[in-house]
Design a protein around this motif. Structure first.
Motif, mmCIF file in Angstrom:
data_model
loop_
_atom_site.group_PDB
_atom_site.id
_atom_site.type_symbol
_atom_site.label_atom_id
_atom_site.label_comp_id
_atom_site.label_asym_id
_atom_site.label_seq_id
_atom_site.Cartn_x
_atom_site.Cartn_y
_atom_site.Cartn_z
ATOM 1 N N ASN B 231 0.788 -1.232 0.000
ATOM 2 C CA ASN B 231 0.000 0.000 0.000
ATOM 3 C C ASN B 231 0.816 1.276 0.000
ATOM 4 O O ASN B 231 0.245 2.353 -0.065
ATOM 5 C CB ASN B 231 -0.937 0.014 1.209
ATOM 6 N N LEU B 232 2.136 1.171 0.084
ATOM 7 C CA LEU B 232 2.919 2.404 0.118
ATOM 8 C C LEU B 232 3.156 2.958 -1.293
ATOM 9 O O LEU B 232 4.248 3.415 -1.613
ATOM 10 C CB LEU B 232 4.243 2.182 0.853
ATOM 11 N N ASP B 233 2.151 2.862 -2.149
ATOM 12 C CA ASP B 233 2.247 3.582 -3.412
ATOM 13 C C ASP B 233 1.574 4.947 -3.265
ATOM 14 O O ASP B 233 1.579 5.743 -4.186
ATOM 15 C CB ASP B 233 1.647 2.774 -4.561
ATOM 16 N N HIS B 234 0.985 5.203 -2.121
ATOM 17 C CA HIS B 234 0.476 6.511 -1.776
ATOM 18 C C HIS B 234 0.603 6.700 -0.289
ATOM 19 O O HIS B 234 0.604 5.705 0.426
ATOM 20 C CB HIS B 234 -0.996 6.631 -2.208
ATOM 21 N N LEU B 238 6.490 4.691 -2.693
ATOM 22 C CA LEU B 238 7.748 4.094 -2.251
ATOM 23 C C LEU B 238 7.954 2.716 -2.880
ATOM 24 O O LEU B 238 9.043 2.393 -3.356
ATOM 25 C CB LEU B 238 7.708 3.976 -0.727
ATOM 26 N N THR B 239 6.900 1.899 -2.876
ATOM 27 C CA THR B 239 7.055 0.496 -3.281
ATOM 28 C C THR B 239 6.304 0.151 -4.557
ATOM 29 O O THR B 239 6.365 -0.989 -5.007
ATOM 30 C CB THR B 239 6.522 -0.423 -2.185
ATOM 31 N N ASN B 240 5.580 1.113 -5.107
ATOM 32 C CA ASN B 240 4.752 0.881 -6.288
ATOM 33 C C ASN B 240 3.648 -0.151 -6.057
ATOM 34 O O ASN B 240 3.126 -0.718 -7.020
ATOM 35 C CB ASN B 240 5.612 0.468 -7.482
ATOM 36 N N PRO B 242 0.995 -3.172 -5.284
ATOM 37 C CA PRO B 242 0.942 -4.567 -5.725
ATOM 38 C C PRO B 242 1.590 -4.820 -7.090
ATOM 39 O O PRO B 242 1.963 -5.953 -7.373
ATOM 40 C CB PRO B 242 -0.559 -4.876 -5.773
ATOM 41 N N GLN B 243 1.722 -3.788 -7.932
ATOM 42 C CA GLN B 243 2.363 -4.034 -9.231
ATOM 43 C C GLN B 243 3.826 -4.394 -9.077
ATOM 44 O O GLN B 243 4.412 -5.022 -9.951
ATOM 45 C CB GLN B 243 2.278 -2.804 -10.147
ATOM 46 N N GLY B 244 4.426 -3.952 -7.984
ATOM 47 C CA GLY B 244 5.826 -4.253 -7.765
ATOM 48 C C GLY B 244 6.737 -3.358 -8.576
ATOM 49 O O GLY B 244 6.282 -2.503 -9.331
ATOM 50 N N ILE B 245 8.041 -3.566 -8.402
ATOM 51 C CA ILE B 245 9.035 -2.727 -9.055
ATOM 52 C C ILE B 245 9.744 -3.529 -10.134
ATOM 53 O O ILE B 245 10.216 -4.637 -9.880
ATOM 54 C CB ILE B 245 10.058 -2.212 -8.032
ATOM 55 N N THR B 246 9.810 -2.972 -11.336
ATOM 56 C CA THR B 246 10.532 -3.607 -12.416
ATOM 57 C C THR B 246 10.891 -2.543 -13.438
ATOM 58 O O THR B 246 10.150 -1.585 -13.594
ATOM 59 C CB THR B 246 9.701 -4.743 -13.050
ATOM 60 N N PRO B 247 12.004 -2.578 -14.152
ATOM 61 C CA PRO B 247 13.068 -3.573 -13.997
ATOM 62 C C PRO B 247 14.065 -3.142 -12.930
ATOM 63 O O PRO B 247 14.433 -1.979 -12.865
ATOM 64 C CB PRO B 247 13.725 -3.558 -15.363
ATOM 65 N N VAL B 248 14.483 -4.080 -12.111
ATOM 66 C CA VAL B 248 15.508 -3.810 -11.107
ATOM 67 C C VAL B 248 16.862 -4.021 -11.771
ATOM 68 O O VAL B 248 17.058 -5.013 -12.481
ATOM 69 C CB VAL B 248 15.345 -4.749 -9.906
ATOM 70 N N GLY B 249 17.766 -3.068 -11.550
ATOM 71 C CA GLY B 249 19.069 -3.150 -12.212
ATOM 72 C C GLY B 249 19.908 -4.312 -11.724
ATOM 73 O O GLY B 249 19.722 -4.810 -10.618
ATOM 74 N N ARG B 250 20.804 -4.785 -12.599
ATOM 75 C CA ARG B 250 21.760 -5.804 -12.177
ATOM 76 C C ARG B 250 23.084 -5.498 -12.853
ATOM 77 O O ARG B 250 23.103 -4.956 -13.975
ATOM 78 C CB ARG B 250 21.269 -7.206 -12.527
ATOM 79 N N THR B 354 14.974 -9.305 -11.406
ATOM 80 C CA THR B 354 14.735 -7.967 -11.947
ATOM 81 C C THR B 354 13.303 -7.492 -11.661
ATOM 82 O O THR B 354 12.794 -6.610 -12.310
ATOM 83 C CB THR B 354 14.987 -7.859 -13.469
ATOM 84 N N PHE B 355 12.681 -8.115 -10.671
ATOM 85 C CA PHE B 355 11.290 -7.787 -10.366
ATOM 86 C C PHE B 355 11.037 -8.094 -8.893
ATOM 87 O O PHE B 355 11.418 -9.148 -8.411
ATOM 88 C CB PHE B 355 10.367 -8.625 -11.252
ATOM 89 N N VAL B 356 10.430 -7.141 -8.195
ATOM 90 C CA VAL B 356 10.122 -7.348 -6.782
ATOM 91 C C VAL B 356 8.680 -6.948 -6.551
ATOM 92 O O VAL B 356 8.277 -5.857 -6.945
ATOM 93 C CB VAL B 356 11.047 -6.492 -5.892
ATOM 94 N N ASN B 357 7.879 -7.842 -5.968
ATOM 95 C CA ASN B 357 6.524 -7.430 -5.574
ATOM 96 C C ASN B 357 6.149 -8.097 -4.257
ATOM 97 O O ASN B 357 6.801 -9.059 -3.837
ATOM 98 C CB ASN B 357 5.515 -7.717 -6.690
#
Lengths: 325, 481
Positions: B231-234, B238-240, B242-250, B354-357
């Motif tokens: 829920n910290l997308d508002h 911060l966390t975007n 339920p969609q999660g964060i992508t692409p995460v760098g490597r 490369t994806f975190v949710n």
């Protein structure tokens, strides 16, 4: 929303909190009774509750076409209580009793077992439903009789609405709670349960068989949870094998809130928690300017649990018990 | 069986099985015989050097088999079995190290070049080994049941994911993100520290409670972390959500491609190796190195004053307090250590996927890790790794294969004992029943073997003592009768 609007939905919110609170109270009793006699957080109790809800659906599935809905509901209560009670007794017999026999003093061993049972039962119910009907997201049927607003006859005081099924939740809960109160305080079995809760080995010396009493306790707690499951399904309609977890953890919180091991405390805790959660769901978004909405209402139970455990671990109504060495 | 006989039987069976398997690859009977040979190494008790040589020989055979047939699951499990036997059985230490390095750094990467599934399994096992080691410190060594352990994994994953992607631009002005992917290596220690701090923050209130209450509260706090991630997308993103964060760098891996080319491994089965398989190798080796570091830290900590204090608290909190052990700081240290182990793996996991949710960090995951610790043996470092290996492979490979097999049977209308699999409901997929499996593991272990498959030495000694006591009592009763 303006303050006036918020105030105008307050009575309805409180009423819905009451319904939720009664369901929590009935589940909380199972936690509190088992904790009373065994000192065990019966993690699997939430699944006993879920099994009650699923059993109710199965009864409606087979008798739902035609027939008096009240009769079918009565039957659903009875079958769900029987099935849930039986499963609770089986769980105790197969999983907890062997541990008790071994006499391990580690409190984590029964708790980990209980978590295992909880997980196992969830997927077991899912497997049974999948094999049987090829689906496990279940819906309670919607009857016009149950959806009829009883308060409309009285001219809807304060703008309240209460469906027949809501009234059923309140009446059945009060009936069951009164019955339990009678059972625990006025019968021989109740006396034996209280004796075992107080001191198992001394109760054994007084001619009470603790194993039998523990088994009965699981039966009573399980049956209550089964009935509560049907009530829950009736009001919230959607039931999956995993829908026991959230109400379960909240009912446990309710039991802790009222002082675990304390029967009237569990009821009071359930009602308080039901109200807090419903109020939180309605007003949290408004109070925080829309930043933290109703999605945080489910976290509320955990926060209450933590606060209670930290500052008043004996609960609102429990007595302070010092640690035995 | 006598040692001399065992010395003869074990190598002969192993040699015959190897010959047969090498001459006729993909022969299931020959493969089964190889497994029998592996079991014999453990069951019969040959001399140490016979055992060592046989295991070394089996390592070579399995490696050759897996090179010839890139989908040879059986050889993969053979390698895992050989590795476990070498690690757990009594063989000279330098042989253990030799076999371990050969299998982990030669055989499995070689197998992985042919079939990236093996590398994927290897990475997952390594990640969960570190998580199990972390939880083992908390539950096994200090005796604090933590049911929200996945939260620390989440903290580590989000620590890198937020800054290693464009996510941080949402709340830090300027367009500084994603950070340079090489900074991933800087973020590994940062993830360790962040997770440890969160461990202390969660521990400060929770650790005042004991036993079962601690378990429930950690479960609650674990859920709180997940709900926050959800829920910290508002009000600030911060966390975007339920969609999660992508692409995460490597970090880039061209250098690794160059090294592989230099080693003559640049062409796999005639194809030039691509970036994705190179990344698999990179994360596999990275995860292994991190697990090795975690094991060293864990061993040194358990043999230190803190390790002894944890065990003392686990065995009797009040007695430990009376002996002058400061309860809260010692428990907090256990929490922070466990959190640190899983935090670093969280960052690696985020970069690897490369994806975190939030869905990767549920109660399921926490119980999954708990099942590993319980299965392996609470308090035992080797046990945690064995448990992690077994449960991970069971969950992501064996259950999935079972599902595929059932699906094939359903489609072909296979009949077994009069039951036609075409009638099997489509909702029944073993891969979805991981809760059933974890639950069963927890219950069976608690009832029949609460000390785990590989009990901690102290536990073993205690059981031995209890047995002797029981014997003495029996004698006394006989004497008096």
């Amino acid at each position: 929303m303006s303050i006036a609007e918020l105030l105008s939905i307050l009575p309805q919110t409180l009423l819905e909190g009451l319904l939720l609170g009664f369901v929590y109270a009935m589940v909380a009793l199972g936690y509190t009774m088992v904790y009373g006699v065994l000192g065990l957080i019966n993690f699997a109790h939430s699944e006993i509750f879920m099994i009650g809800a699923v059993t109710g659906i199965e009864v409606f599935r087979y008798l739902g076409n035609g027939g008096n809905p009240y009769l079918i509901l009565l039957l659903a209560f009875i079958v769900a209580a029987a099935v849930s009670g039986t499963v609770a007794v089986l769980v105790e017999r197969l999983a907890y009793r062997p541990l008790r026999r071994r006499g391990s003093k580690n409190v984590l061993v029964p708790l980990i077992t209980a978590i295992g049972v909880s997980f196992l039962l969830q997927d077991l119910v899912r497997a049974i439903e999948a094999l049987w009907h090829n689906e496990f997201n279940l819906q309670y049927p919607s009857y016009d009789t149950f959806n009829y607003d009883v308060l409309s006859k009285l001219g809807s005081p304060l703008g309240l609405t209460l469906a027949v099924k809501g009234l059923i939740v309140i009446l059945v809960s009060i009936l069951m709670l009164a019955g339990l109160n009678y059972l625990v305080n006025r019968t021989k079995l109740g006396k034996a349960i209280r004796a075992v809760a107080q001191d198992m080995s001394t109760a054994g010396l007084m001619g009470i068989n603790p194993d039998v009493i523990i088994s009965r306790t699981f039966l009573i707690g399980g049956s209550l949870a089964g009935v509560a499951g049907v009530l829950f399904g009736l009001v919230y309609t959607n039931v999956t094998p995993y829908s026991g977890f959230q109400p379960g953890i909240k009912a446990f919180t309710a039991a802790v809130l009222g002082g675990i091991g304390n029967i009237p405390g569990a009821v009071a805790g359930g009602l308080v928690l039901g109200e807090l959660e419903t109020l939180g769901g309605t007003y949290l978004g408004f109070l925080t300017g829309g930043n933290f909405g109703s999605e945080y209402a489910q976290v509320l139970a955990f926060l209450i649990l933590i606060l209670i455990l930290l500052f008043r671990p004996q609960g609102l109504f429990g007595q302070n018990v010092s640690e035995k060495v | 069986m006598k040692e001399a006989q065992a010395n003869l039987v074990v190598p002969v069976v192993a040699a015959l099985a190897s010959l047969w398997a090498l001459l006729s690859p993909a022969n299931s009977l020959a493969n089964a015989l190889l497994l029998v040979a592996l079991a014999l190494v453990a069951l019969l008790k040959p001399q140490q050097w016979v055992r060592a040589l046989t295991l070394a020989g089996l390592t070579v055979v399995f490696t050759v088999l897996i090179r010839e047939q890139s989908d040879d699951k059986f050889a993969f499990y053979g390698l895992i079995g050989t590795l476990l036997s070498a690690a757990l059985l009594k063989v000279p230490t330098y042989i253990k190290v030799l076999i371990g390095v050969a299998i982990l750094f030669v055989s499995i990467p070689l197998a992985g070049l042919g079939n990236s599934l093996f590398l994927e399994l290897g990475v997952q096992v390594a990640i969960f080994s570190a998580l199990a080691l972390g939880l083992n410190v908390v539950v096994g060594q200090a005796g604090l049941l933590d049911l929200g352990f996945a939260a620390f994994f989440a903290i580590g994953a989000y620590t890198w994911a937020i800054f290693g992607s464009g996510q941080a631009n949402n709340f830090i002005a300027g367009n500084h993100f994603p950070l340079n992917p090489w900074l991933f290596f800087v973020f590994l220690p940062i993830a360790v520290v962040t997770a440890a701090i969160v461990g202390v923050l969660i521990g400060l209130p929770a650790l005042r409670l004991r036993g079962d209450y601690l378990a429930i509260v950690t479960l609650g706090l674990g859920e709180v972390v997940r709900v926050l991630a959800n829920n910290l997308d508002h009000p600030i993103n911060l966390t975007n959500g339920p969609q999660g964060i992508t692409p995460v760098g490597r970090p880039p891996v061209d250098w690794l491609i160059n090294i592989l080319n230099g080693l003559g491994l640049g062409r796999v089965y005639g194809r030039p190796i691509d970036e994705s398989i190179t990344y698999q190798i990179f994360f596999y080796v990275l995860a292994l190195v991190v697990v090795a570091i975690v094991i060293v830290v864990n061993v040194r900590l358990s043999n230190s004053r803190f390790g002894r204090a944890w065990v003392a608290i686990r065995e009797d909190e009040i007695a430990a307090k009376a002996m002058g052990i400061p309860l809260l700081p010692t428990k907090l240290l256990a929490f922070a250590t466990g959190a640190a182990f899983s935090g670093v793996m969280g960052a690696i996991y985020g970069a690897k996927q490369t994806f975190v949710n939030p869905e990767s960090f549920t109660l399921n995951q926490s119980i999954f890790i708990l099942a590993m610790v319980i299965l392996g043996g609470m308090g035992n470092i080797g046990g945690a790794v064995v448990g992690a290996t077994a449960v991970t492979l069971l969950n992501i490979d064996i259950l999935k294969n079972l599902s595929d097999q059932l699906n094939t049977w359903r489609q072909t209308g296979f009949t077994l004992l009069g039951y036609n699999f075409a009638n099997l409901p489509t909702q029944l997929e073993p891969a979805k029943y991981e809760r059933f499996v974890f639950g069963l593991i927890l219950i069976l272990m608690m009832i029949f073997r609460p000390e785990g498959l590989i009990p901690e030495q102290r536990h073993r000694a205690e059981m031995e003592e209890a047995r002797l006591e029981a014997k003495d009592e029996g004698k006394l009763q006989e004497g008096s009768a």
